[in-house]
Every structure is written in structure tokens, then in C-alpha cells.
Design an enzyme around this catalytic site. Sequence first.
Site, short mmCIF file in Angstrom:
data_model
loop_
_atom_site.label_atom_id
_atom_site.label_comp_id
_atom_site.label_asym_id
_atom_site.label_seq_id
_atom_site.Cartn_x
_atom_site.Cartn_y
_atom_site.Cartn_z
CG ASP A 105 1.71 8.89 25.21
OD1 ASP A 105 2.66 9.16 24.45
OD2 ASP A 105 1.14 7.79 25.22
CG ASN A 161 5.03 15.53 23.38
OD1 ASN A 161 3.98 16.04 23.75
ND2 ASN A 161 6.11 15.45 24.14
N GLY A 162 4.46 13.09 19.68
CA GLY A 162 4.79 12.63 18.33
C GLY A 162 3.56 12.64 17.43
NE ARG A 163 0.15 8.80 19.85
CZ ARG A 163 -0.41 8.25 20.91
NH1 ARG A 163 -1.63 7.76 20.84
NH2 ARG A 163 0.25 8.19 22.04
CD1 TRP A 164 -0.97 18.55 18.81
CD2 TRP A 164 1.18 19.05 18.38
NE1 TRP A 164 -0.89 19.90 18.57
CE2 TRP A 164 0.42 20.24 18.30
CE3 TRP A 164 2.55 19.13 18.14
CZ2 TRP A 164 0.97 21.48 18.00
CZ3 TRP A 164 3.11 20.36 17.84
CH2 TRP A 164 2.33 21.52 17.77
CG HIS A 212 9.52 15.39 21.81
ND1 HIS A 212 8.59 14.63 22.46
CD2 HIS A 212 10.17 14.54 20.97
CE1 HIS A 212 8.67 13.37 22.05
NE2 HIS A 212 9.61 13.29 21.14
CB SER A 257 10.14 5.80 30.20
OG SER A 257 10.33 5.25 28.92
CD GLU A 272 10.72 1.02 29.94
OE1 GLU A 272 10.22 2.11 30.32
OE2 GLU A 272 11.22 0.20 30.73
CD1 TRP A 300 17.39 4.82 28.34
CD2 TRP A 300 18.56 6.34 27.19
NE1 TRP A 300 17.87 5.76 29.23
CE2 TRP A 300 18.59 6.70 28.54
CE3 TRP A 300 19.23 7.15 26.27
CZ2 TRP A 300 19.27 7.82 29.02
CZ3 TRP A 300 19.91 8.27 26.73
CH2 TRP A 300 19.92 8.59 28.09
CG LEU A 325 4.49 23.09 42.06
CD1 LEU A 325 3.31 22.21 42.43
CD2 LEU A 325 4.25 23.70 40.67
CD GLU A 343 -10.07 7.51 42.40
OE1 GLU A 343 -10.56 7.20 41.30
OE2 GLU A 343 -10.37 6.93 43.46
C1 FPP Z 1 5.46 11.23 24.85
O1 FPP Z 1 5.15 11.56 23.53
C2 FPP Z 1 6.38 12.19 25.37
C3 FPP Z 1 7.70 11.97 25.67
C4 FPP Z 1 8.39 10.69 25.47
C5 FPP Z 1 8.53 13.03 26.18
C6 FPP Z 1 7.83 14.03 27.06
C7 FPP Z 1 8.58 15.27 26.94
C8 FPP Z 1 8.05 16.52 26.98
C9 FPP Z 1 6.66 16.82 27.27
C10 FPP Z 1 8.87 17.69 26.68
C11 FPP Z 1 10.19 17.71 27.26
C12 FPP Z 1 10.17 17.77 28.72
C13 FPP Z 1 11.03 18.51 29.38
C14 FPP Z 1 11.09 18.44 30.87
C15 FPP Z 1 11.90 19.42 28.66
P1 FPP Z 1 5.49 10.53 22.40
O2 FPP Z 1 6.67 11.01 21.67
O3 FPP Z 1 5.58 9.17 22.98
O4 FPP Z 1 4.21 10.68 21.51
P2 FPP Z 1 3.60 9.56 20.57
O5 FPP Z 1 3.14 8.45 21.48
O6 FPP Z 1 2.47 10.27 19.91
O7 FPP Z 1 4.68 9.16 19.62
#
Ligand code: FPP
Length: 255
Positions: free
Chosen positions: A35, A37-40, A52, A80, A82, A84, A146, A222
Site C-alpha cells: 500500500d 504507491n499513490g501517497r508516495w 505504481h 483488489s 474493490e 475497479w 519460489l 502474524e
Molecule cells: C496500493 O497503493 C497499491 C495498489 C492498489 C496496486 C499495487 C500495485 C503495484 C505494487 C504495482 C503493480 C504490480 C504489478 C504486479 C505490476 P495505493 O494506490 O492504494 O496507494 P495510496 O493508498 O497511497 O493511494
Amino acid sequence: MFHHIKNFFVKKPTIVTKEDILKDPLPQHIAIIMDGNGRWASSKGFPRIAGHRAGAENLRKIIELCGDLKIHYFTVYAFSTENWKRPKEEVDALMSLLVEYIETELDVLKKNGVKIKIIGNVEELPNKAQLQIRKAEKETSINSKLFLQIALNYGGRREIIDAVKGIVRDTASGQLQLDDIDDNTFSKYLYTVDVPDPDLLIRTAGEKRISNFLLWQCAYTEFWVTSVYWPEFSSKHFYMAIDEFQRRHRRFGGL
Ligand code: FPP
């Protein structure tokens, strides 16, 4: 054996090294909710999709790390049921990223003995993504170093409902007897059939919830949370999570 002994005799280090964690048994199966990616991206003034992209790049590194540590099973939450609900532009970008990711990574994954399985409702994904997924699963099916499960269009409740449907179907046709349905049988109807439950679940970006991920499978898992956003989650944090796991006394409900 007595890995909880670490709690009493070994001071919790501020920096955990690979050598530290290799002194005790490692978790056999690690799962991650990637989780933040967007905030980063926002924190850096980038568009969300750049987050992403950075997240996918980081996933590559952490898969490598799992191989290096000889972790047997690794499961990540990539999309997920959700997700979509997000703007179409972001959903499309995530799907393209997935296709691109498999295209560029497949050879390396094959070489490193990674076996890929997608868990979730693949048939609802765009055609191009489905084709890439099936190709990746087929071409890595003989690997055994793996086992990587990527949760895509995945929802834990949906998985449980699908399992119930399978069980009802097989019971109605006489293939399965009502009295034979127990934990073990039920697990065989889940997408994760034949994969042991996760020992350790990591969630990045600070939220402390399960978000419909591996609901059945995480009964005794855990849980370790960090405020670090997924693109910045590194080996340092991974070792810290494993060290913490090794300090906990796992009782599985017993004494
Ligand atoms: C959550 O960050 C992340 C996702 C919904 C997507 C996860 C996807 C990846 C790590 C990259 C793509 C994966 C593959 C297999 C190519 P968020 O967008 O919900 O972040 P936020 O909560 O900060 O908005």
C-alpha cells in the site's frame, strides 16, 4: 525450535541484518499488502501512476530478496476486487503496467526458478492481461524455488464464496460427503489450494486492516505494519519484519 527465546535474551536491534535473521527459522510463507504507491507519488509531486510504476520496480527487488533468503512462498496484493472503483485512467494504467511487468520480468523470473500463480478472478481482466498471465503461469509451472502468488482482481470474501459454491456443487453430485467437509477440505477449494497459510503478513503505508486479503488463510498469521510507503519498502524493513516475527511466540490458540 525455541525462537521466541529471542524475546528474552537478545536485545531488539535497531538495524537488523541478513545474518541476524538467518540465525532463526524463517517464515515459510510471507504475504504483503503493498500500500501507499499513490501517497508516495503525491508526496513527490508525481502522478499516481508513477507511484505504481515505482511500486512495480520495488516488487522486483523484494522478489529477488525472497529468492536470496530462500523463502518458499510469497504472496502480494496487486489489485483488489474493490480497485475497479478507481478512475478508469488509473485502472487502465495498472492493467498496462501488469502486462508490461510480466513482459519484461518473465525471463528473469524463469531463470530464478520462480513459479507464478495469479489468484483472483482472471477471466474478468482485459484479454491482453489474461493472455500474459496464462503465458507466465505456463512457462513457470515447472519451477519450484519460489512460489509467487500475485493477487489480482482478488477479494477474500469472493474467494470464500467461490469455495462454498465448489463444495455445494461437489456435494450435490455426490463427489463430496457432507461429513468430510472440514478445514482441510475447505482449503482445497480456495484459490490458494496446496499453498500453506502465510506465517507473516506485512502491510505498508500505516493502515492496520486486512482489506479483504486472504481472510481464511490469515486466521493465525502474524501481522506486521510499517508506515513506510511501498515504493520505499526495502530489505531493511523486510529484515525488521522477519526479526519481529521470530520474536513472537506463536501459540496457534493453545498455551
Ligand atoms: C496500493 O497503493 C497499491 C495498489 C492498489 C496496486 C499495487 C500495485 C503495484 C505494487 C504495482 C503493480 C504490480 C504489478 C504486479 C505490476 P495505493 O494506490 O492504494 O496507494 P495510496 O493508498 O497511497 O493511494
